[in-house]
Design a protein around this motif. Structure first.
Motif, PDB file in Angstrom:
ATOM      1  N   UNK A 108      44.173  50.463  65.195  1.00 58.35           N
ATOM      2  CA  UNK A 108      43.055  50.293  64.742  1.00 58.35           C
ATOM      3  C   UNK A 108      41.905  51.051  65.565  1.00 58.35           C
ATOM      4  N   UNK A 109      40.990  51.724  64.959  1.00 63.76           N
ATOM      5  CA  UNK A 109      39.970  52.501  65.647  1.00 63.76           C
ATOM      6  C   UNK A 109      40.282  53.945  65.732  1.00 63.76           C
ATOM      7  N   UNK A 110      41.492  54.392  65.165  1.00 59.54           N
ATOM      8  CA  UNK A 110      41.807  55.858  65.256  1.00 59.54           C
ATOM      9  C   UNK A 110      40.961  56.634  64.041  1.00 59.54           C
ATOM     10  N   UNK A 111      40.618  55.872  62.957  1.00 62.67           N
ATOM     11  CA  UNK A 111      40.230  56.627  61.845  1.00 62.67           C
ATOM     12  C   UNK A 111      41.526  56.684  60.852  1.00 62.67           C
ATOM     13  N   UNK A 112      42.325  55.551  60.630  1.00 66.70           N
ATOM     14  CA  UNK A 112      43.305  55.620  59.791  1.00 66.70           C
ATOM     15  C   UNK A 112      42.882  55.245  58.391  1.00 66.70           C
ATOM     16  N   UNK A 113      41.919  54.372  58.027  1.00 69.43           N
ATOM     17  CA  UNK A 113      41.696  53.809  56.694  1.00 69.43           C
ATOM     18  C   UNK A 113      40.545  55.414  56.355  1.00 69.43           C
ATOM     19  N   UNK A 114      39.841  55.857  57.016  1.00 71.65           N
ATOM     20  CA  UNK A 114      38.998  56.841  56.743  1.00 71.65           C
ATOM     21  C   UNK A 114      40.007  58.079  56.485  1.00 71.65           C
ATOM     22  N   UNK A 115      41.002  58.334  57.178  1.00 72.67           N
ATOM     23  CA  UNK A 115      42.023  59.277  56.883  1.00 72.67           C
ATOM     24  C   UNK A 115      42.470  59.372  55.504  1.00 72.67           C
ATOM     25  N   UNK A 116      42.918  58.052  55.247  1.00 65.38           N
ATOM     26  CA  UNK A 116      43.548  57.744  54.004  1.00 65.38           C
ATOM     27  C   UNK A 116      42.481  58.289  52.817  1.00 65.38           C
ATOM     28  N   UNK A 117      41.412  57.786  53.138  1.00 62.27           N
ATOM     29  CA  UNK A 117      40.014  58.095  52.016  1.00 62.27           C
ATOM     30  C   UNK A 117      40.117  59.729  52.004  1.00 62.27           C
ATOM     31  N   UNK A 118      39.995  60.237  52.878  1.00 62.32           N
ATOM     32  CA  UNK A 118      39.922  61.619  52.954  1.00 62.32           C
ATOM     33  C   UNK A 118      41.148  62.467  52.347  1.00 62.32           C
ATOM     34  N   UNK A 119      42.365  62.031  52.738  1.00 62.92           N
ATOM     35  CA  UNK A 119      43.690  62.482  51.964  1.00 62.92           C
ATOM     36  C   UNK A 119      43.536  62.180  50.341  1.00 62.92           C
ATOM     37  N   UNK A 120      43.211  61.001  50.220  1.00 62.76           N
ATOM     38  CA  UNK A 120      43.113  60.660  48.625  1.00 62.76           C
ATOM     39  C   UNK A 120      42.192  61.706  47.837  1.00 62.76           C
ATOM     40  N   UNK A 121      40.749  61.919  48.479  1.00 60.74           N
ATOM     41  CA  UNK A 121      39.993  62.844  48.452  1.00 60.74           C
ATOM     42  C   UNK A 121      40.543  64.220  47.974  1.00 60.74           C
ATOM     43  N   UNK A 122      41.402  64.693  48.903  1.00 57.06           N
ATOM     44  CA  UNK A 122      41.949  65.843  48.945  1.00 57.06           C
ATOM     45  C   UNK A 122      42.923  66.127  47.921  1.00 57.06           C
ATOM     46  N   UNK A 123      43.788  65.236  47.779  1.00 56.17           N
ATOM     47  CA  UNK A 123      44.626  65.381  46.488  1.00 56.17           C
ATOM     48  C   UNK A 123      44.296  65.162  45.261  1.00 56.17           C
ATOM     49  N   UNK A 124      43.303  64.367  45.141  1.00 59.05           N
ATOM     50  CA  UNK A 124      42.155  63.967  43.924  1.00 59.05           C
ATOM     51  C   UNK A 124      41.545  65.652  43.615  1.00 59.05           C
ATOM     52  N   UNK A 125      41.310  66.314  44.299  1.00 56.87           N
ATOM     53  CA  UNK A 125      40.511  67.596  44.338  1.00 56.87           C
ATOM     54  C   UNK A 125      41.642  68.521  43.646  1.00 56.87           C
ATOM     55  N   UNK A 126      42.967  68.385  43.922  1.00 59.24           N
ATOM     56  CA  UNK A 126      43.965  68.957  43.284  1.00 59.24           C
ATOM     57  C   UNK A 126      44.518  68.670  42.072  1.00 59.24           C
ATOM     58  N   UNK A 127      43.699  67.612  41.521  1.00 64.60           N
ATOM     59  CA  UNK A 127      44.165  67.046  40.211  1.00 64.60           C
ATOM     60  C   UNK A 127      45.327  66.263  40.183  1.00 64.60           C
ATOM     61  N   UNK A 128      45.557  65.630  41.232  1.00 63.83           N
ATOM     62  CA  UNK A 128      46.561  64.619  41.205  1.00 63.83           C
ATOM     63  C   UNK A 128      46.236  63.192  41.209  1.00 63.83           C
ATOM     64  N   UNK A 129      47.220  62.593  40.663  1.00 64.12           N
ATOM     65  CA  UNK A 129      46.847  61.205  40.353  1.00 64.12           C
ATOM     66  C   UNK A 129      47.059  60.115  41.544  1.00 64.12           C
ATOM     67  N   UNK A 130      46.311  59.750  42.441  1.00 61.29           N
ATOM     68  CA  UNK A 130      46.535  59.065  43.423  1.00 61.29           C
ATOM     69  C   UNK A 130      46.130  57.427  43.311  1.00 61.29           C
ATOM     70  N   UNK A 131      46.972  56.774  44.233  1.00 60.56           N
ATOM     71  CA  UNK A 131      46.664  55.401  44.174  1.00 60.56           C
ATOM     72  C   UNK A 131      46.827  54.667  45.785  1.00 60.56           C
ATOM     73  N   UNK A 132      45.976  53.814  46.157  1.00 55.95           N
ATOM     74  CA  UNK A 132      45.840  53.422  47.694  1.00 55.95           C
ATOM     75  C   UNK A 132      46.479  51.913  47.468  1.00 55.95           C
ATOM     76  N   UNK A 133      47.181  51.864  48.340  1.00 57.62           N
ATOM     77  CA  UNK A 133      47.595  50.445  48.577  1.00 57.62           C
ATOM     78  C   UNK A 133      47.086  49.941  49.920  1.00 57.62           C
ATOM     79  N   UNK A 134      46.344  48.789  49.821  1.00 54.44           N
ATOM     80  CA  UNK A 134      45.672  47.823  51.067  1.00 54.44           C
ATOM     81  C   UNK A 134      46.739  47.229  51.692  1.00 54.44           C
ATOM     82  N   UNK A 135      47.617  47.538  52.552  1.00 56.74           N
ATOM     83  CA  UNK A 135      48.652  46.579  53.157  1.00 56.74           C
ATOM     84  C   UNK A 135      48.162  46.090  54.591  1.00 56.74           C
ATOM     85  N   UNK A 136      47.143  46.674  54.867  1.00 60.71           N
ATOM     86  CA  UNK A 136      46.553  46.299  56.221  1.00 60.71           C
ATOM     87  C   UNK A 136      45.737  44.938  55.718  1.00 60.71           C
TER      88      UNK A 136
END
Length: 309
Positions: A113-141
């Motif tokens: 916790x505190x390293x920016x994990x959730x933020x990183x997932x959000x940024x990765x999601x945005x990145x893949x989304x901008x490549x027209x990929x279908x992305x799904x997040x799982x909140x397993x924390x």
């Protein structure tokens, strides 16, 4: 990292590391008249102080000594480029490292916790989304109270769907539901957030084991990727965390965050060289597009050349 804007941010972000590290190094290259034991000792000290790490430093210096001998180099100043090339070689990861981006994939994201994990997932999601990929997040924390809400916020910002988010739920059941949803919705990339409890390694190990088993069983056709998120400002502590996580799960890549404004940027070299796990993404800021694919060539250029603009 081809975008000029990101390289400029990287260059700015590594200013402290560069001031700390490269100025000392230039002093050695210019201040010594001979390539002798004292010269190598001075270089060794600077590399270690720059958070390159002991084992990596030894490796880099061995490589440098061989090249100096082979090329019959006499001037310390002529060693600089050789040293830079050696660091680049340590860090090259090849194109296959991003295979998961082009496949139907499950990406498990771990980190304290505190390293920016959730933020990183959000940024990765945005990145893949901008490549027209279908992305799904799982909140397993489901352990940390605000984790689900935080991820939901990023899901909304990135315009992607999310499964789970209830505090106290069984993380494995969240992953089970997310896989079912990913299949039904023909998702390209499923990103899974996990709890970051390193101090309770046994529980974390059991939890990740359970999650991995469910993915193996329910989604065997998916390409697997496990990324550990590390905070670049913590230097050698980040290396220690990466080692601990590599003991509880098979890591395939590293995301290094908060590289802006740290004097410990050299840790990127150490982690990759010592653990044999490639740095795949780096973050140099807070905005949604401040996470980019790691390019070892550009990283080393930005580290060594203040005038690389």
């Amino acid at each position: 990292m081809a975008e000029g804007g990101f390289f400029k941010r990287l260059l700015a972000g590594l200013t402290k590391t560069r001031d700390n590290f490269v100025k000392n190094m230039d002093y050695v290259f210019r201040g010594f008249t001979n390539i002798d034991e004292e010269f190598y000792e001075e270089l060794e000290e600077i590399l270690i102080m720059g958070d390159i790490g002991v084992a990596t430093t030894e490796h880099i210096l061995e490589d440098l000594k061989c090249k100096v001998k082979e090329q019959k180099i006499k001037e310390p100043a002529d060693c600089k480029q050789l040293l830079i090339d050696s660091i680049k070689e340590q860090m090259d990861i090849g194109e296959a490292a991003y295979e998961f981006e082009n496949r139907t994939s499950v990406v498990l994201v771990v980190g304290v916790n505190g390293v920016g994990k959730t933020t990183t997932i959000g940024k990765l999601a945005a990145k893949f989304r901008s490549q027209n990929k279908k992305v799904l997040l799982a909140a397993a924390d489901t352990f940390r109270a605000a984790a689900g809400e935080q991820l939901r916020e990023w899901a909304n910002r990135s315009s992607v769907d999310m499964i789970g988010g209830q505090e106290g739920n069984d993380p494995a059941s969240v992953v089970f539901d997310a896989i079912a949803a990913a299949k039904a919705r023909k998702t390209d990339i499923l990103l899974i957030d996990t709890a970051g409890r390193l101090h309770n390694k046994k529980n974390l190990m059991a939890e990740l084991h359970k999650i991995n088993n469910i993915i193996d069983k329910e989604y065997p056709e998916a390409y697997r990727e496990t990324l550990v998120v590390l905070d670049g400002t913590t230097g050698q502590n980040a290396l220690a965390q990466a080692k601990e996580f590599s003991e509880v799960t098979d890591l395939s890549g590293i995301v290094l965050t908060k590289l802006d404004g740290t004097a410990k940027g050299g840790i990127a070299v150490a982690i990759q060289a010592e653990l044999g796990i490639p740095v795949k993404y780096i973050g140099v800021g807070e905005s949604i597009d401040d996470l980019e694919k790691f390019d070892s060539q550009e990283f080393v250029e930005a580290l060594f050349y203040a005038d690389a603009q």
